[in-house]
Each structure stands twice: as C-alpha cells, then as structure tokens.
Design an enzyme around this catalytic site. Sequence first.
Site, PDB file in Angstrom:
ATOM      1  N   GLU A 143      -1.325 -16.752 -38.207  1.00 53.41           N
ATOM      2  CA  GLU A 143      -2.157 -16.631 -39.411  1.00 53.41           C
ATOM      3  C   GLU A 143      -1.433 -17.424 -40.485  1.00 53.41           C
ATOM      4  O   GLU A 143      -0.301 -17.066 -40.844  1.00 53.41           O
ATOM      5  CB  GLU A 143      -2.178 -15.161 -39.787  1.00 53.41           C
ATOM      6  CG  GLU A 143      -3.512 -14.632 -40.242  1.00 53.41           C
ATOM      7  CD  GLU A 143      -3.342 -13.175 -40.620  1.00 53.41           C
ATOM      8  OE1 GLU A 143      -3.161 -12.365 -39.711  1.00 53.41           O
ATOM      9  OE2 GLU A 143      -3.341 -12.900 -41.813  1.00 53.41           O
ATOM     10  N   CYS A 166      -1.908 -15.665 -48.899  1.00 52.36           N
ATOM     11  CA  CYS A 166      -2.539 -16.804 -48.226  1.00 52.36           C
ATOM     12  C   CYS A 166      -4.022 -16.864 -48.605  1.00 52.36           C
ATOM     13  O   CYS A 166      -4.637 -17.919 -48.578  1.00 52.36           O
ATOM     14  CB  CYS A 166      -2.336 -16.754 -46.722  1.00 52.36           C
ATOM     15  SG  CYS A 166      -2.753 -15.190 -46.010  1.00 52.36           S
TER      16      CYS A 166
END
Length: 1007
Positions: free
Chosen positions: A766, A800
């Site tokens: 990820e 993120c």
Amino acid sequence: MQTAAKAHPAAAIDWDGLDALKYADEDAAVAALLKEPPLDAAARASVAAEARALVKRARALKHRKGVMESFLEEYGLSTAEGLALMCLAEALLRVPDEETVDKLIAEKISSGRWGEHLGKSDHWLVNAGTWGLMLTGGIVKLPEEIRDASQFLASLTRRMGEQAIRLAVNQAMVILGRQFVLGRTIEAAMKRGASMQRGGAASRFSFDMLGEGARTTADAERYLASYANAVDVVGRASEGQGPHASSGVSVKLSALHPRYEARQEERVFAELYPRVLQLAEAARKWNIGLTVDAEEADRLVLSLKLFERLALAPSLSDWEGLGLAVQAYQKRTRALIERLAILARRRGAPIQVRLVKGAYWDGEIKRAQIMGRPDFPVFTTKAATDVHYLACARDLIAARGAIFPQFATHNAHTVAAVRRMAQTAGLDAYEFQRLHGMGEALYAALDPPLPVRVYAPVGGHEDLLPYLVRRLLENGANTSFVHSFLDEDVAPEVVAADPLVALEATPRRHPRLPPPPQLYGASRRNSTGRDLSIASDRDAIASAASKLQMPKVSAVPPTQAIPTALSAFKDWDLRGGAVRGAILRAMADALQAKEDELVALIAKEAGRNLQDSIDEVREAVDFCRYYAAEAERLFSGPQTLPSPAGETDHLELHGRGVFVCISPWNFPLAIFTGQIAAALAAGNTVVAKPAEQTPCIAEAAVSLFYAAGLPQDVLQLVQGDGKVGGELVADPRIAGVAFTGSTEVARLINRTLAAKDGPIVPLIAETGGLNGLFVDTTALKEQVVDDVLISAFNSAGQRCSSLRVLFLPHDTADEVLETLLGAMDELVIGDPTDPRTDIGPIIDAEAKANLDKHIARMRKEARLLKQIDVSKLGGNFFGPAVIELNSLDQIEKEVFGPILHVVRYDPAKVAEVGAALAAKGYGLTLGVHSRLDSFAEQVRAVVPAGNCYVNRTIVGAVVGVQPFGGSGLSGTGPKAGGPNYLPRFAEERAVSVNIAAQGGDPHLLNL
Ligand SMILES: Cc1cc2nc3c(=O)[nH]c(=O)nc-3n(C[C@H](O)[C@H](O)[C@H](O)COP(=O)(O)OP(=O)(O)OC[C@H]3O[C@@H](n4cnc5c(N)ncnc54)[C@H](O)[C@@H]3O)c2cc1C
C-alpha cells in the site's frame, strides 16, 4: 483581556457535569419520563381534545396556509421529487454559470428517476401541476397528457425556451427562500414585519441575521457588524417597551467566531465573548431581548459557560432580555434547565429560555456514529422528544420568576399541552414562538388568541442555504408535525396524537437506530472513542499522558525472529479461524481498554494530534474485530464445492508461513496492528518491523497482543531501520510481505523478493498517492473549505490519502481560495498532546527538509499563495502551505506534508484535466465536491482511484465501510479492511476424495 479562569469563580455552576448525561441510556431516560408524566390523565384527555380542535380550526383557515405548508403537502422528503427539489433549493442560487444551472435543473427535474419512482401515478400529476404553477407563476397550465417530469420539462422547454426555464426555476427557489426570510436587510424585514403585525400574523419578532458557521475572522466580523446593526435598528424601534413586549434579536455564536469549539475554550472566551458582550450591552441599552440560539450538542457546555459569564456580567445585571435557546431532543436538557434556574437566581434577574425541540437531529445521529460515541446525545424517537419537551416545559413553568419561558413549536399537541400546563400553574408570564413561514394557521386558530413571537431570518439568499435546508429537512420528514398538519387526508386524531400514548406503547429507543457501538450489527462491535468536547474526556487523556512511561524497545534480531515464527507456524495454522478470531477480539478489547494511554503515546511519539490519535486507536480496534470476523467466516473449515457423484470436493484456506509486516510511522498503531491482525487471522505467524521513528507504539501493541492470549512465538517484533527490513525481506524462509510506505521502498522490496530463488511469495503493498479533489460551481464553499483543510492538513498532511491537488473551476476559484486562506489562519499548530492543537510536527528533520526543498522550488516555479509562519515553534514544525500551479506538469510525485497544490480549470475541459492527473500513474484517493451526480461520474471515469469520496473529506477510511487501498503506483491491493484482504495472505488447498472407492456414495443412494 480576562482569561477563562478568571471568569469561573470557585462556586461556578458545574456545566461540565452536564456532560455526564450527554450519552445517557435512552431507555432509562424514557422510563424516568414515564414515571413522572408531564400531564395527568385528566389533562391528557382535555389536551388531546383541544389539539384536535386546533387542527380542525386551522384547516378551516385555508387562507392562512403558508407556501411551505402547501409545498410540503405535495413534496415530502420521502419522495424522489421532494429530495430533488431540496437539492435544487440548496444549490441552485449559488451557481454562477448558466450552463451548470441548466445541468443542475435538468439532472434534478428531468432525470429518468422521476418516472421510475412515480411512474404514471396521479400523485406525480399533482406534484407537477403544483410545481408548474410555482415555476411559472401560474402562466403555464400543464396539459393532461404529461405523465412524467422529463416530458413536463421537454414541454416547458418547447414553449418557453431554456432561458425561461432557468429563470422560472430560479424564481421558484427565490419564492421558496422568501417564504422563510423576512427581508434582505433588517430595515426591509422590519417593514414587512410591521405589516404582519397589523394583519395579526405576528405580535413581535426575534430577528435572526442569517449566517452561521464563520470560517474566517473576516466572516465573524461581518456577521458581528450585521448583528450589531440589527440590535440598533430593532432597539430604536422598540420604544422602551421592554424585552417581553418588543421585538428582539437572536444570535448564533458560530457566526461570531471561526473556532467556536469546546477544545478552543480559552480562545472563545478571549475573542468571542467580547463580541457577544458587545451585542448584549447594546441590547440592554435598548432594553430588548437578545437570545443565544442552540446549535450542535458538542457546543452546548461551551455555550453555557459563555452564557453564565454574560448573565453575571455587571454591565448586564438588571437586564431581563438575556435569553438562551435549549433543545428538548437532548437528553440532558432538564438538568440544564435546573442549572439555568440557579444561575438566574444567583444573578438576581430572570433570564429568558426558549424551549425548542432542536434542529440538528439528523446531524447529531450521523456525528455520533462517525465519531464512535457510546450513544446518541439526542432521543431517537419523535415521541420521546415530544414528551421530553413537555417535561422541560413543566420545569420551566416551575422555575417562574427565575425564568421567562418561551415555547417555540408548530405542533398543535405541544401548544395545547403547554397552554394547559401554564393555565393550571396560573402562569401568564410566558410566550409562544414560531418560525416565519410556518405555524401561522396554528396560532391563528388558537382560541382565545395568544401573542406569538415570530423568529424571522434576515439576509440574502447566499446566507439562506443552511437555514433553508434545515427547514426543508425538518418539515419534509414524515415524522414532522408540519408535514401533515394541514393535509386533509390525515385525520386530526393522528396529526394531534398524544405522544405519551406512543411512548407508553413503545418505551424504548428506535429499533432501527442502534447505538453507535452496534452500528455493524452482531458480527462486530464498532469501536468507541473519547469525546474531546467533554472536559473529563480531555482530562482523562491528559492524566494518561502525565503518567506515560515509554515502553522499552526490544532487540530481537531477524536471525532469531524468523526461525521462532517458523517453528510456531504449523500449530497456529491448525488452530483455525474461530480460535484466532477470539484472540483478535480480545486484542481489540485490550486496545479499547487502553485507549487513553495509547492516545497519549501516539501523540507523543508520532506527533499526531489527539483526535487523530483517538481515531487511530479506533481503527486498530476495528481492524482486529473485522479480521476476527473474517477469520471466522473464511478459516473456520473447508468450503464445500460442487462435485460429481461419488466424490467430495472441498477448498481449504491456510496460512502461508511467516509473513513479514513492515509498517509506517504515520499510522504507527493502526497499520501496524492491522497488517499483523490480517496475517495472523489467515493462519500465518508474523515478524513485524515497525518504522524506526515509532518503536514504542509497536512495543505497546505487541505487549497487548500477548496479553490478549497470542502465543509469543507467533508474533515476533523486530525493531530497526530500512536495513533491517531489507534483511527480513531477503530471507528465503519468509512466505510473504505486507508493506505500507513509499512507492520507492515498495519497488525495492519487490526487487529483493524477485531476486531470490525458491518460492515466489506475495507482496501486498500500500503506497502513496497524488490525490486530487475536483470542485465544481455547484459545490458549497464552506463545505469545500472544511473538507479541504482536513484532507490536506490534518496529520500535517502525512497520510497517504491526504489531498495533494485541489482543482477549482475558474468561476468560483477566487471565492473558495479567499475563504480557504482565511480559514488557515485559524488553525492551531503546536504540541500534539494539547487538545487545542490541529496540526502537530513533521515526523523528523529529514522529512521536513524535503518539504522545505519543495517549497523553495515552488516559490520559483509556481505561486506560493500562503504559508503559515511557524518559525516561533522551531523543531520539526512546518507551516501548512498552498501553492497555485500553472500546470499539473509542475509536480510529478507525492510530497508528504501539509502542502496543498491548487490548479484552476475550465469545467468544459474537466476530462482533459482529470486525464492529466491520471497520467501521473497513481490511483489512491479522489474527491469530488458537486451537487451534480453527472460531474462526479465524469471525474471518476477519467481518474482512477481506489477510494473516491463525494462531498466529504478524502481521508479517514473506516474499516469494513471504506476498504482502503489503491492501484497503479499506489499499491497492489487487495484493500485493507475489505472482504478480499485475508485470502491474499492465505494458501488455497483443494481436497478431492473419491468416496465411491470406499463402497459408494451414500447421498446418491439416499436420494
Ligand atoms: C422561534 C424558534 C426558534 C428556534 N431556535 C432554534 C435553535 O436555537 N436551535 C435549534 O436547534 N432549533 C431551533 N428552532 C427549530 C426547532 O428546533 C424546530 O423548529 C422544532 O424542533 C420543530 O418542532 P415542532 O414542535 O414545531 O415540530 P414537530 O414536528 O412536533 O417536531 C419536530 C422535531 O422533532 C424532533 N424529531 C424528529 N424525529 C425524531 C426522532 N426520531 N427522534 C427524536 N427526535 C425527533 C426533531 O428535533 C424535529 O425538529 C427554533 C424554532 C422556533 C420556532
């Protein structure tokens, strides 16, 4: 300037104590209400009869029916048309360009869904007829053959042309708006008000200057000036009749300060208090009323502290016009009224208390669910709110002398009951209130008539929207009294029913609104989180922080951890999903029980602010419970597959072996725990390597895993930097890697894995994103600004999912930017363990240096619109910045910090702009702010994103609700917290047995 501390002498009333009742058990609260019902049996019968009579008399007064009431008879919110019209009302008037106006009208009015929902029903014809009349002021009569909205619109377009339609719909919205607003200016409103007084529709007014929720100091100053002017104009006209006989002013404190929040109490006292004092002193000078409106439940205690200070201000001592609105839908209101009576007696002059049911019910429900509150602050049934209103009314009447009660309602039963209670108590000193545009027929039908004060909003359509939408929502709901009040199809007995009957029949909370912890049903309990608007919750965290001992960092080398985990694998895998799930659930409970300590630790070690830290603990809890449920679902036994006669076929899922979990510092608990929990749930043993910046949080989490019953060999913690991570990944004995972090490191891991001989193992990565938010001209500026601030700057932009590029349409970009840049000045940057702080530091000097470098480049190449100066703070603090790009070419990759890039775009070219963003190769989060479904679809079609958010922030994915993770440069998938995550950690084994070999297939023979 006085400080908050000085304002609170030792003997101050315990307003904070009200918070102990904020989330009171509803069933117990209802039982208490029923134990002492506000009306006795005889009173109930006569009130019910009077309420029915009132409805009948009001229905007979057809001419007093307001446009709102007629409108609502036709368009409830349970119909698609009603919803569409509300969307139009909310958005249309602010859209600057004709093209978008046309799109909005076409989408909302002529979308195929109208036909779908209503088909050829007569109901639609009635609706369309009314709408047609409203649209055109009665010029166009709808022909018989028109059966649905698209035909209706097509027909209108043929006759009138697009421009005429646009004007007509706009006009309809203006009519709708005018229905609720008495005038654009206070002078105009007073003039119109005077004619209403002459016609008997109002006795006096409380004028409300529209506008709420200031986002900037400039907004607050503008609202203050308009309130101050209103007080003067109303005061001058009052001719010294005193607050009860003359008109007054109502004020929303959220309009007077951009940070009117409990966490900012000191600032509110230092900056907001003088503003409201100024208004109160002016109102006192004219001896008119000034009422502080009630807003969201989280603001209640703060507003009471301010109110107390006003009440006791020497300059206001003998003034009887000071007033406060209180909401009966909140469970703590009776305790509040008790305290207000004490305050009034201490003050030596009465205060006015306006009792309302409350205008933010749906918002309170939503917020409590999102924030993981232990329960709702409001009742969940209408009957409980209605009965509680009467109980509060009884308390107010009993506090006569100290309190001048003002009963604000449009409900016939409520009016009849209050009136009866006042009569029985022999009370004359009280009044009823209604909102302008509502309840006129009801009060006209009162016999004998009583004076009624009308709450009258004043302002332009720009400021009307939040108010209008609240009114539409409130009145369009099936449960609303006004919705069916004048509808002849609903019998007066039903409209004016005694709420005690309903409450006695079902003395429980609403069955379809489980408390927030039960939001996800039986399979998993929702996490809860501290409420930072409550002082004792803030104190609990502060106390945990003061006692915090940083865990000792362990030193297990990879060479020891991997074999240990390997030796534990077989046994762990054999335990099965149910056993593993039970340990994960125990871990969730352990995390929840240690919330305060963990919050303090996260804030201290990772620099996350308290709310982010609370959310992080909740996320870790959610991960454990979600993967526990998944383990039970997927790993509790073999799955039977279809098979031919004489054979059984099964599919089994097993762990793969030792999983290496490498997690980042930005979610040092949630991602760390989530990766481990997933790998464990699937039957793997784990070697976990947290980020070197946050080793203590990892130690704390691992200790909790062990305390929850996880055998130590099953989870091995290895501390260290990237080099250590590299060693783990390179080890041939590992069976997979779960990684969250930068795209660069993910590539390195990928190469290391690929370079090894032996089994090819999965990498679940990820990584980052170049996340965009597209705004169009239908979006609401304030909502955009709120969501941008959170998306771009929360956690100092170190998520993120954080917003990196904001796309603004040329037409509204300046307006949005002005408010955004102004609102940035209100952000609090500083110590993350301080509840006031919005933004903490950057994780380390290296990361900060990268941000400085980016800003230096952008100063030259683009336009730095703003950067908050944090030079006084030193350390690793970095001032949030906004940079306007000339073109998207000026950035290529994610810059991990509170730096927002802005690109202005031409709405006609949105597809091209979206494609340019897509070409960067990322695909993580995406935001859209628009009231046009078609716009959101258009953006989604060109910009790939794992998580798309419409009309909200783009951060804060919730486990099991918004499974998280992207594609392209943003990650491999599958999504964390989603239904496809665990299988990636597992190995599949198909088992096929020929049962015919043992003699035959019993199933076949027993058919
Ligand atoms: C003069 C005046 C001033 C006002 N000032 C304020 C203010 O300062 N702050 C504020 O918040 N509101 C204020 N209001 C708005 C007020 O809250 C609503 O108009 C009022 O709730 C409508 O009540 P009603 O008795 O007219 O209608 P009813 O139809 O009898 O009651 C509707 C109310 O019931 C409640 N309700 C609906 N469904 C449920 C449910 N399932 N569970 C629990 N409760 C439910 C909601 O609160 C809803 O507003 C004011 C209203 C007036 C008339």
